[in-house]
Write a protein that holds these residues in place. Sequence first.
Motif, mmCIF file in Angstrom:
data_model
loop_
_atom_site.group_PDB
_atom_site.id
_atom_site.type_symbol
_atom_site.label_atom_id
_atom_site.label_comp_id
_atom_site.label_asym_id
_atom_site.label_seq_id
_atom_site.Cartn_x
_atom_site.Cartn_y
_atom_site.Cartn_z
ATOM 1 N N ILE A 8 0.328 -1.568 -0.266
ATOM 2 C CA ILE A 8 0.044 0.415 -0.141
ATOM 3 C C ILE A 8 0.629 1.581 -0.182
ATOM 4 N N ASN A 9 1.849 1.589 1.060
ATOM 5 C CA ASN A 9 2.957 2.324 0.603
ATOM 6 C C ASN A 9 3.563 2.589 -0.298
ATOM 7 N N HIS A 10 3.456 1.671 -1.536
ATOM 8 C CA HIS A 10 4.190 2.005 -2.765
ATOM 9 C C HIS A 10 3.066 2.064 -3.248
ATOM 10 N N TYR A 11 1.834 2.222 -2.930
ATOM 11 C CA TYR A 11 0.589 2.140 -4.070
ATOM 12 C C TYR A 11 0.440 3.746 -3.606
ATOM 13 N N LEU A 12 0.873 4.203 -2.586
ATOM 14 C CA LEU A 12 -0.350 5.345 -2.044
ATOM 15 C C LEU A 12 1.749 6.076 -2.469
ATOM 16 N N ALA A 13 2.725 5.914 -3.257
ATOM 17 C CA ALA A 13 3.871 6.893 -3.517
ATOM 18 C C ALA A 13 2.912 6.575 -4.616
ATOM 19 N N ALA A 14 2.604 6.067 -5.897
ATOM 20 C CA ALA A 14 2.556 6.187 -6.587
ATOM 21 C C ALA A 14 1.831 7.019 -7.110
ATOM 22 N N TRP A 15 0.672 7.601 -6.783
ATOM 23 C CA TRP A 15 -0.540 8.684 -6.571
ATOM 24 C C TRP A 15 0.306 9.686 -6.289
ATOM 25 N N ASN A 16 1.417 10.012 -5.395
ATOM 26 C CA ASN A 16 1.978 11.289 -5.671
ATOM 27 C C ASN A 16 3.030 11.271 -6.386
ATOM 28 N N GLU A 17 3.168 10.423 -7.277
ATOM 29 C CA GLU A 17 4.750 10.875 -8.325
ATOM 30 C C GLU A 17 3.706 11.808 -9.370
ATOM 31 N N LYS A 18 4.949 12.614 -9.696
ATOM 32 C CA LYS A 18 4.697 13.481 -10.612
ATOM 33 C C LYS A 18 4.612 13.539 -11.785
ATOM 34 N N THR A 19 6.027 12.153 -12.399
ATOM 35 C CA THR A 19 6.047 11.730 -13.893
ATOM 36 C C THR A 19 5.748 10.503 -14.476
ATOM 37 N N ALA A 20 5.259 10.619 -14.988
ATOM 38 C CA ALA A 20 4.806 10.045 -15.809
ATOM 39 C C ALA A 20 4.738 8.281 -15.417
ATOM 40 N N THR A 21 6.545 8.075 -16.121
ATOM 41 C CA THR A 21 7.442 7.447 -15.899
ATOM 42 C C THR A 21 8.018 6.342 -14.500
ATOM 43 N N ALA A 22 7.817 8.066 -13.448
ATOM 44 C CA ALA A 22 8.102 7.694 -12.314
ATOM 45 C C ALA A 22 6.442 7.039 -11.071
ATOM 46 N N VAL A 23 5.425 7.868 -12.531
ATOM 47 C CA VAL A 23 4.617 6.398 -11.421
ATOM 48 C C VAL A 23 3.984 5.238 -11.511
ATOM 49 N N GLU A 47 -9.597 9.352 -21.386
ATOM 50 C CA GLU A 47 -10.165 9.244 -22.549
ATOM 51 C C GLU A 47 -10.708 8.089 -22.500
ATOM 52 N N GLU A 48 -10.837 7.371 -22.277
ATOM 53 C CA GLU A 48 -11.121 5.253 -22.104
ATOM 54 C C GLU A 48 -13.097 5.797 -22.071
ATOM 55 N N GLY A 49 -13.718 7.132 -21.080
ATOM 56 C CA GLY A 49 -14.799 6.346 -20.499
ATOM 57 C C GLY A 49 -15.795 5.463 -19.825
ATOM 58 N N GLY A 50 -15.261 4.603 -19.446
ATOM 59 C CA GLY A 50 -15.434 3.333 -18.601
ATOM 60 C C GLY A 50 -15.124 3.694 -17.150
ATOM 61 N N THR A 60 -1.556 4.527 -14.868
ATOM 62 C CA THR A 60 -1.158 5.815 -14.690
ATOM 63 C C THR A 60 -0.779 6.838 -15.569
ATOM 64 N N ALA A 61 -2.330 6.823 -16.429
ATOM 65 C CA ALA A 61 -2.694 7.925 -17.094
ATOM 66 C C ALA A 61 -3.985 7.977 -16.134
ATOM 67 N N LEU A 62 -4.993 7.404 -15.453
ATOM 68 C CA LEU A 62 -5.317 8.374 -14.164
ATOM 69 C C LEU A 62 -4.699 9.047 -13.690
ATOM 70 N N VAL A 63 -3.644 8.678 -13.676
ATOM 71 C CA VAL A 63 -2.678 8.853 -11.834
ATOM 72 C C VAL A 63 -2.768 10.912 -12.361
ATOM 73 N N MET A 64 -1.527 10.808 -14.563
ATOM 74 C CA MET A 64 -1.542 11.690 -14.535
ATOM 75 C C MET A 64 -2.594 13.035 -14.513
ATOM 76 N N GLY A 65 -4.074 12.595 -15.160
ATOM 77 C CA GLY A 65 -5.147 12.962 -15.041
ATOM 78 C C GLY A 65 -5.249 13.985 -13.729
ATOM 79 N N SER A 66 -5.396 12.807 -12.972
ATOM 80 C CA SER A 66 -5.469 13.695 -11.965
ATOM 81 C C SER A 66 -5.587 15.039 -11.307
#
Length: 127
Positions: A8-23, A47-50, A60-66
């Motif tokens: 979970i710590n890795h998962y939340l860290a992903a949401w806090n990363e700033k670049t797509a590569t890091a996420v 962009e997926e719509g679902g 990763t795209a979801l995080v960057m969109g957020s």
Amino acid sequence: MINMKETINHYLAAWNEKTATAVKAAFQKCCTPDVTYTDRNAPTYTEEGGFVIKGIDLLTALVMGSHAKVPGRAFSLLTMPQYFDGHCHYSWGLHIPGQDEKAGWDYIVYNEQNLITRIVGFLPEQV
């Protein structure tokens, strides 16, 4: 992975990363390649719509969109994960600059290697 807290710590860290590569790199540490994610706002940020997002690239795209829609936002762990037999849940905090902290929670399914296979997010009402 030693336990779900580490996952979970890795998962939340992903949401806090700033670049797509890091996420993406952070998600690769804690999720299976075909991980699925859903929350009530998922279509707003992709962009997926679902409501179901599948795979690390779309997550990763979801995080960057957020990040684009809510600049400066960050997540933190509020409660220790409770988990057994492939099921886990925990509470998280959402910090948005200039606003009070909001709380949400996630339900997660994980495999024998403690990698996340499915995420269901429950967001605060104001998000």
